[in-house]
Design a protein around this motif. Structure first.
Motif, mmCIF file in Angstrom:
data_model
loop_
_atom_site.group_PDB
_atom_site.id
_atom_site.type_symbol
_atom_site.label_atom_id
_atom_site.label_comp_id
_atom_site.label_asym_id
_atom_site.label_seq_id
_atom_site.Cartn_x
_atom_site.Cartn_y
_atom_site.Cartn_z
ATOM 1 N N ALA A 12 4.475 6.222 -6.967
ATOM 2 C CA ALA A 12 5.683 7.027 -7.109
ATOM 3 C C ALA A 12 5.355 8.510 -7.001
ATOM 4 O O ALA A 12 6.013 9.258 -6.278
ATOM 5 C CB ALA A 12 6.361 6.722 -8.443
ATOM 6 N N TYR A 13 4.321 8.927 -7.700
ATOM 7 C CA TYR A 13 3.925 10.339 -7.689
ATOM 8 C C TYR A 13 3.471 10.779 -6.306
ATOM 9 O O TYR A 13 3.866 11.839 -5.815
ATOM 10 C CB TYR A 13 2.806 10.550 -8.706
ATOM 11 C CG TYR A 13 2.198 11.935 -8.649
ATOM 12 C CD1 TYR A 13 2.860 13.025 -9.217
ATOM 13 C CD2 TYR A 13 0.979 12.149 -8.028
ATOM 14 C CE1 TYR A 13 2.313 14.287 -9.159
ATOM 15 C CE2 TYR A 13 0.420 13.405 -7.963
ATOM 16 C CZ TYR A 13 1.080 14.472 -8.528
ATOM 17 O OH TYR A 13 0.539 15.734 -8.459
ATOM 18 N N ARG A 49 1.243 -0.108 0.516
ATOM 19 C CA ARG A 49 0.573 -0.043 -0.776
ATOM 20 C C ARG A 49 1.370 -0.782 -1.847
ATOM 21 O O ARG A 49 0.786 -1.451 -2.714
ATOM 22 C CB ARG A 49 0.375 1.420 -1.180
ATOM 23 C CG ARG A 49 -0.715 2.135 -0.377
ATOM 24 C CD ARG A 49 -0.719 3.613 -0.651
ATOM 25 N NE ARG A 49 -1.924 4.256 -0.139
ATOM 26 C CZ ARG A 49 -2.102 5.573 -0.075
ATOM 27 N NH1 ARG A 49 -1.136 6.387 -0.492
ATOM 28 N NH2 ARG A 49 -3.222 6.082 0.385
ATOM 29 N N PHE A 50 2.673 -0.658 -1.812
ATOM 30 C CA PHE A 50 3.517 -1.318 -2.809
ATOM 31 C C PHE A 50 3.347 -2.840 -2.750
ATOM 32 O O PHE A 50 3.368 -3.515 -3.780
ATOM 33 C CB PHE A 50 4.974 -0.934 -2.584
ATOM 34 C CG PHE A 50 5.931 -1.527 -3.581
ATOM 35 C CD1 PHE A 50 5.908 -1.141 -4.903
ATOM 36 C CD2 PHE A 50 6.850 -2.479 -3.184
ATOM 37 C CE1 PHE A 50 6.787 -1.704 -5.828
ATOM 38 C CE2 PHE A 50 7.732 -3.043 -4.096
ATOM 39 C CZ PHE A 50 7.701 -2.645 -5.425
ATOM 40 N N LYS A 92 10.563 -0.737 -9.604
ATOM 41 C CA LYS A 92 11.944 -0.972 -9.168
ATOM 42 C C LYS A 92 12.445 0.186 -8.318
ATOM 43 O O LYS A 92 13.054 -0.016 -7.258
ATOM 44 C CB LYS A 92 12.842 -1.153 -10.392
ATOM 45 C CG LYS A 92 14.315 -1.344 -10.042
ATOM 46 C CD LYS A 92 15.171 -1.465 -11.291
ATOM 47 C CE LYS A 92 16.654 -1.576 -10.915
ATOM 48 N NZ LYS A 92 17.525 -1.640 -12.122
ATOM 49 N N ASN A 93 12.177 1.413 -8.756
ATOM 50 C CA ASN A 93 12.626 2.583 -7.995
ATOM 51 C C ASN A 93 11.944 2.670 -6.632
ATOM 52 O O ASN A 93 12.568 3.040 -5.633
ATOM 53 C CB ASN A 93 12.358 3.857 -8.790
ATOM 54 C CG ASN A 93 13.268 3.994 -9.999
ATOM 55 O OD1 ASN A 93 14.269 3.303 -10.107
ATOM 56 N ND2 ASN A 93 12.908 4.873 -10.916
ATOM 57 N N ILE A 94 10.642 2.329 -6.606
ATOM 58 C CA ILE A 94 9.927 2.344 -5.331
ATOM 59 C C ILE A 94 10.560 1.370 -4.351
ATOM 60 O O ILE A 94 10.739 1.678 -3.165
ATOM 61 C CB ILE A 94 8.436 2.003 -5.545
ATOM 62 C CG1 ILE A 94 7.725 3.141 -6.280
ATOM 63 C CG2 ILE A 94 7.744 1.753 -4.206
ATOM 64 C CD1 ILE A 94 6.319 2.794 -6.727
ATOM 65 N N SER A 95 10.902 0.184 -4.830
ATOM 66 C CA SER A 95 11.534 -0.818 -3.966
ATOM 67 C C SER A 95 12.831 -0.282 -3.367
ATOM 68 O O SER A 95 13.106 -0.471 -2.176
ATOM 69 C CB SER A 95 11.792 -2.092 -4.772
ATOM 70 O OG SER A 95 12.402 -3.076 -3.971
ATOM 71 N N GLU A 96 13.615 0.399 -4.191
ATOM 72 C CA GLU A 96 14.879 0.959 -3.713
ATOM 73 C C GLU A 96 14.634 2.085 -2.712
ATOM 74 O O GLU A 96 15.346 2.211 -1.709
ATOM 75 C CB GLU A 96 15.696 1.464 -4.898
ATOM 76 C CG GLU A 96 16.175 0.356 -5.829
ATOM 77 C CD GLU A 96 16.837 0.892 -7.083
ATOM 78 O OE1 GLU A 96 16.827 2.129 -7.278
ATOM 79 O OE2 GLU A 96 17.361 0.078 -7.873
ATOM 80 N N VAL A 97 13.639 2.910 -2.978
ATOM 81 C CA VAL A 97 13.324 4.023 -2.080
ATOM 82 C C VAL A 97 12.832 3.512 -0.728
ATOM 83 O O VAL A 97 13.194 4.047 0.325
ATOM 84 C CB VAL A 97 12.266 4.942 -2.723
ATOM 85 C CG1 VAL A 97 11.666 5.896 -1.690
ATOM 86 C CG2 VAL A 97 12.898 5.749 -3.858
#
Length: 360
Positions: free
Chosen positions: A178-179, A195-196, A210-215
């Motif tokens: 995320a960072y 990477r995710f 969860k936020n990474i998936s949405e992004v």
């Protein structure tokens, strides 16, 4: 969407997990008696547990479903700390200034320390040399700063990959992704996705995951390596023009506006690249985020933008800009003859260099 919001300004602490309920025991020297202490979700909406300080000691108890970022809030003192907590025994010590906080009973805290002291500083170097390149007074200074930038960037990216290879189950792994994405001006969403997909276990259960998936779902639209999405808008004469009409050419979709000073300052170098390569199967489709047609047309004439220009005059609600998630300008997207996006965010010099590589 900022994945990594407020993480550093809230003095983060990262915690491991067990299967039973949690007990968070804190001893903060000189903290006032009966000070209220709240354990809340990261966004501060739901209270998970609460207590009061007695003899500099507070104890929070309860049970949660996963390891995630949560906030320990001291409302009367206007102090807070972020704790990555699950169901475990946690010990916190420190002073009333919250300047010397120590955590025990937390395996994941070592992962966070590695990020804080080994990985994040490398990104600070990347940011420093990026600024040096942008403000370079001479070409020689810029070239030397670019070498340092590339070196720091490669070291930073390698440090992330090494961490992921060893700690793909760690909740800190999702935080690092995320960072790294939030601080990357290039926003390489395909690298983020790669990477995710490596994450496992607890790393996939936090709100950061969860936020990474949405992004990823959002930012893959218009990313390098994907097919450009078609759109249609009216040109300066009111005729419909579609991106698909440029298939078979290299086309730069250039998002700009007459009121955007950085756009206007960049236009001369874009014009120079266009005039140099327009005979080599290269075209530009200018998409303006203007809302006043007269000012749009005046800027086209003043800046000598002789390529095709379109707009729906909806300002930031321009349909094409919204389709491609354009939230700042100037910004552009380079599409190849097959309709695939091959580059983004090219300034005049970078565009010229890219076109030289394409057309030899």
């Amino acid at each position: 969407m900022k994945i990594f919001i407020l993480l550093f300004c809230l003095s983060p602490l990262f915690i491991g997990a067990q299967t039973s309920g949690f007990v968070i025991e804190g001893r903060i020297k000189s903290i006032p008696e009966n000070t209220e202490v709240l354990l809340m979700d990261f966004n501060g909406k739901d209270t998970i547990a609460k207590t009061k300080v007695h003899d500099s000691l507070f104890v929070l108890k309860g049970k949660v479903d996963n390891i995630d970022a949560r906030t320990i809030l001291f409302p009367e003192l206007q102090k807070r700390m972020v704790v990555f907590s699950g169901n475990e025994q946690i010990y916190i010590t420190g002073n009333s200034e919250f300047s010397d906080i120590n955590i025990t009973g937390s395996p994941a805290n070592y992962d966070y320390d590695e990020f804080l002291y080994d990985i994040k500083p490398l990104n600070d170097f990347v940011d420093y040399y990026r600024q040096q390149v942008q403000s370079a007074p001479t070409k020689a200074f810029r070239d030397s700063s670019m070498i340092m930038l590339n070196t720091a960037y490669n070291m930073y990216q390698n440090s992330i990959d090494r961490f992921l290879s060893r700690k793909k189950n760690s909740p800190v792994a999702a935080l690092i992704l995320a960072y790294s994405y939030d601080t990357d001006p290039n926003k390489d969403v395909l690298l983020l996705e790669k990477r995710f997909n490596m994450l496992e276990g607890d790393a996939t259960k936090s709100q950061f995951a969860k936020n990474i998936s949405e992004v990823i779902a959002r930012d893959k639209i218009g990313s390098v390596g994907t097919q450009a999405l078609d759109f249609t808008q009216k040109d300066t004469e009111g005729k419909d023009v579609s991106l698909s009409q440029f298939k078979g050419k290299y086309v730069l979709i250039d998002f700009w506006a007459s009121w955007c000073r950085p756009c206007r300052l960049q236009n001369p170098s874009i014009v120079e690249a266009y005039n140099k390569f327009k005979k080599n199967n290269f075209a530009i489709l200018g998409v303006s985020l203007d809302k006043e047609k007269d000012k749009w047309l005046q800027a086209i004439r003043a800046d000598h933008l002789t390529w095709t220009n379109v707009s729906d005059l909806k300002f930031w609600n321009n349909d094409a800009a919204m389709l491609y998630n354009i939230h700042e300008i100037p910004q552009n997207i380079l599409v190849d003859p097959d309709g695939k996006i091959i580059a983004k965010r090219l300034d005049g010099g970078q565009l010229n260099q890219k076109l030289q590589e394409i057309f030899k």
